[in-house]
Write an enzyme that holds these catalytic residues in place. Structure first.
Site, short mmCIF file in Angstrom:
data_model
loop_
_atom_site.label_atom_id
_atom_site.label_comp_id
_atom_site.label_asym_id
_atom_site.label_seq_id
_atom_site.Cartn_x
_atom_site.Cartn_y
_atom_site.Cartn_z
N HIS A 110 38.75 60.05 60.24
CA HIS A 110 40.10 60.47 59.84
C HIS A 110 40.86 59.18 59.53
CE1 HIS A 110 39.16 63.72 62.83
NE2 HIS A 110 39.82 64.49 61.99
N ASP A 113 42.04 57.45 62.59
CA ASP A 113 41.03 56.91 63.52
C ASP A 113 40.78 55.43 63.31
OD1 ASP A 113 40.57 59.58 64.11
OD2 ASP A 113 38.68 59.70 63.00
N GLU A 241 36.67 72.97 56.34
CA GLU A 241 35.93 73.21 57.58
C GLU A 241 36.52 74.42 58.30
OE1 GLU A 241 35.22 69.69 59.95
OE2 GLU A 241 35.30 70.87 61.80
N GLU A 277 30.66 74.15 61.33
CA GLU A 277 30.51 73.57 62.68
C GLU A 277 30.05 74.67 63.63
OE1 GLU A 277 33.41 70.61 63.79
OE2 GLU A 277 33.48 71.42 65.82
N HIS A 280 32.58 76.11 66.02
CA HIS A 280 33.59 76.94 65.36
C HIS A 280 32.99 78.30 65.01
CE1 HIS A 280 35.76 73.05 63.80
NE2 HIS A 280 35.61 73.08 65.11
N ASP A 305 29.03 69.89 60.67
CA ASP A 305 29.46 69.11 61.83
C ASP A 305 28.65 69.62 63.01
OD1 ASP A 305 31.32 67.53 60.62
OD2 ASP A 305 33.06 68.35 61.67
N ASP A 316 36.57 74.91 72.09
CA ASP A 316 35.82 74.04 71.19
C ASP A 316 35.45 72.79 72.01
OD1 ASP A 316 34.77 73.15 68.78
OD2 ASP A 316 36.66 72.30 68.09
N ASP A 318 32.79 70.91 71.77
CA ASP A 318 32.18 69.83 70.97
C ASP A 318 31.09 69.07 71.72
OD1 ASP A 318 33.80 70.44 68.83
OD2 ASP A 318 35.22 68.82 69.18
N ASP A 348 29.90 65.75 65.20
CA ASP A 348 31.27 65.99 65.65
C ASP A 348 31.15 66.46 67.10
OD1 ASP A 348 33.91 66.49 65.97
OD2 ASP A 348 34.13 67.84 64.26
C1 XLS Z 1 38.10 70.08 65.14
C2 XLS Z 1 37.38 69.70 63.95
C3 XLS Z 1 37.66 68.28 63.47
C4 XLS Z 1 37.24 68.11 62.04
C5 XLS Z 1 37.82 66.94 61.36
O1 XLS Z 1 37.85 71.10 65.75
O2 XLS Z 1 36.02 69.89 64.15
O3 XLS Z 1 37.07 67.35 64.31
O4 XLS Z 1 35.85 68.03 61.95
O5 XLS Z 1 39.19 66.99 61.30
NI NI Z 2 34.48 69.24 62.87
NI NI Z 3 35.52 71.25 66.24
#
Ligand code: XLS
Ligand code: NI
Ligand code: NI
Length: 447
Positions: A110, A113, A241, A277, A280, A305, A316, A318, A348
């Site tokens: 991002h 980041d 996304e 993702e 998600h 992702d 989420d 991750d 991700d």
């Molecule tokens: C958040 C998203 C984020 C995107 C990028 O849930 O996965 O990390 O991949 O903004």
């Molecule tokens: Ni993501």
């Molecule tokens: Ni995510």
């Protein structure tokens, strides 16, 4: 200590680790790959060419382990610096050291980041420009490539009610400037995609939200972004996304099917694809494989992702995805659909808050990449005698026959279709879907 040695000691953020070698399935070295052998050819391409693995900046280099109940748990040398700009420079250097030691080809970021905290739009533009110069030098030095860039339109307090769908045009203008700057940065760094994750493009309550207006805004500004892509000659793919909720109660890019409907409505279905993702997908009530199959069906499969959630809660989380069976089901769909073009597998994913050692960052990525490689090998085994495909062909074979073709013919009316039942004496019978037989085939591919 000689100057050169001091210099080396200062610039090493992961002393004593890496590069991560491939040692094969029998290895018990936690800092070696057991399945990911990047140059191994599988189904006509190397593992690296199939998987196109990328490491993200945000979870691994920006997050310090804070959660809503407590502050950071990760002592990282790159979070400290004489100035915020110096800390950001260290973060970039640490990231490229990690990418290089992992031996992966791509990274993702991002805008926020890669530079220091930038409260105003002018500061962010200026700081990003400096960061991009530095990223370019790191890329040239290491050979790393950018899989995608994205503008963070959700962290700054001004984006509490969204970026592109904000009720206030002042905020949306700031969002558009950020997207313009980040697209230009992505292009300059040779990025292969540009991502839009609409974390706050949605609402918490309809009582204060004009849903139709916000969707129209989103359509208008996505068209503007696509127009800019063509104007600057960016050769990458624009990706949305999908995610159903979190942080908002309801997000407009709910899942792949919803995104496709949105793109169709605003005439952008040939311009924009999806970045799927798995975490998600599960939040939306889908499997990872479902999202990939849906994207393939609509011709919008862009990138992934890779991560997973925790099966016991609805967040989420991750996590690094090491569920090779679940990945194999999705990988089968991905490779059937022709695999990635500009996309790749971006990690991700973040190590748990209690996993505070530097080695933990490597364990997470090594295990995640090995799981992808193992799934790819499983798909190769499945393709050897593609009984999934054979079974599907047999299951749908009636549709290539006389009755199937008649029903599908555009000139066949509902009356004519119904009359065939009587004239042909049809009495449709159920045939087995053979789910367990097929599940066992997938299990065997992972032996
Ligand atoms: C958040 C998203 C984020 C995107 C990028 O849930 O996965 O990390 O991949 O903004
Ligand atoms: Ni993501
Ligand atoms: Ni995510």
């Amino acid at each position: 200590m000689a100057d050169g040695t001091t210099q080396t000691a200062v610039t090493q953020f992961f002393p004593g680790i890496g590069p991560i070698p491939y040692e094969g399935p029998e290895s018990d070295n936690p800092l070696a790959f057991r399945h990911y052998d990047k140059d191994r050819v599988v189904l006509g391409k190397t593992m690296e060419e199939h998987l196109r693995p990328a490491i993200c900046f945000w979870h691994t280099f920006c997050w310090d382990g804070f959660d809503i109940f407590g502050s950071g748990t990760f002592p990282r040398a790159w979070h400290e610096g004489d100035t915020p700009a110096a800390a950001a420079a260290k973060r970039r250097a640490a990231a490229f050291e990690f990418f290089t030691k992992m031996g992966t080809p791509y990274y993702c970021f991002h805008d926020v980041d890669v530079c220091e905290a930038s409260p105003t739009p002018d500061e962010l533009s200026a700081n990003l420009a400096i960061a991009v110069d530095d990223l370019e030098r790191h890329q040239e030095r290491t050979g790393q490539k950018l899989l995608w860039g994205t503008a963070n339109l959700f962290s700054h307090p001004r984006y509490a009610a969204g970026g592109l769908t904000n009720p206030d045009p002042d905020v949306t203008a700031c969002a558009l400037r950020q997207v313009r700057d980040c697209m230009n940065a992505t292009q300059r760094l040779g990025g292969e995609n540009y991502v839009l994750w609409g974390g706050r493009e949605g609402y918490d309550t309809l009582l204060n939200t004009d849903l139709k207006r916000e969707l129209d805004q989103f359509g208008r500004f996505l068209a503007m972004i696509v127009e800019h892509k063509h104007k600057i000659g960016f050769g990458g793919t624009i990706l949305i996304e999908p995610k159903p909720h979190e942080p908002m109660y309801h997000q407009y890019d709910f899942d792949t099917a919803t995104v496709y409907g949105f793109l169709k409505t605003y005439g952008l279905e040939n311009e924009v694809q999806v970045n799927i993702e798995p975490n998600h997908a599960t939040l939306a009530g889908h499997s990872f494989a479902h999202e990939v199959a849906t994207a393939n069906a609509f011709g919008i499969m862009g990138s992934i992702d890779i991560n997973c959630g925790n099966y016991q809660n609805g967040w989420d989380t991750d996590q690094f995805n090491v569920d090779t069976r679940d990945i194999t089901l999705a990988m089968y769909e991905l490779i059937k659909g022709g695999g990635f073009k500009t996309g790749g597998f971006n990690f991700d994913a973040k190590v748990r808050r209690q996993s505070s050692d530097l080695e933990d960052l490597f364990y997470g990525h090594v295990g995640g990449l090995d799981a992808l490689a193992k799934a790819l090998l499983a798909v190769e085994a499945l393709f050897a005698h593609d009984r999934i495909a054979t079974n599907k062909a047999e299951r749908y074979s009636g549709w290539t026959g006389d009755l199937g073709q008649f029903l599908l013919d555009e000139t066949t009316s509902l009356d004519a279709a119904a009359d065939r039942v009587m004239s042909d004496g049809i009495n449709g019978q159920h045939s087995s879907g053979r789910q367990e037989y097929l599940e066992n085939i997938v299990a065997r591919s992972l032996d």
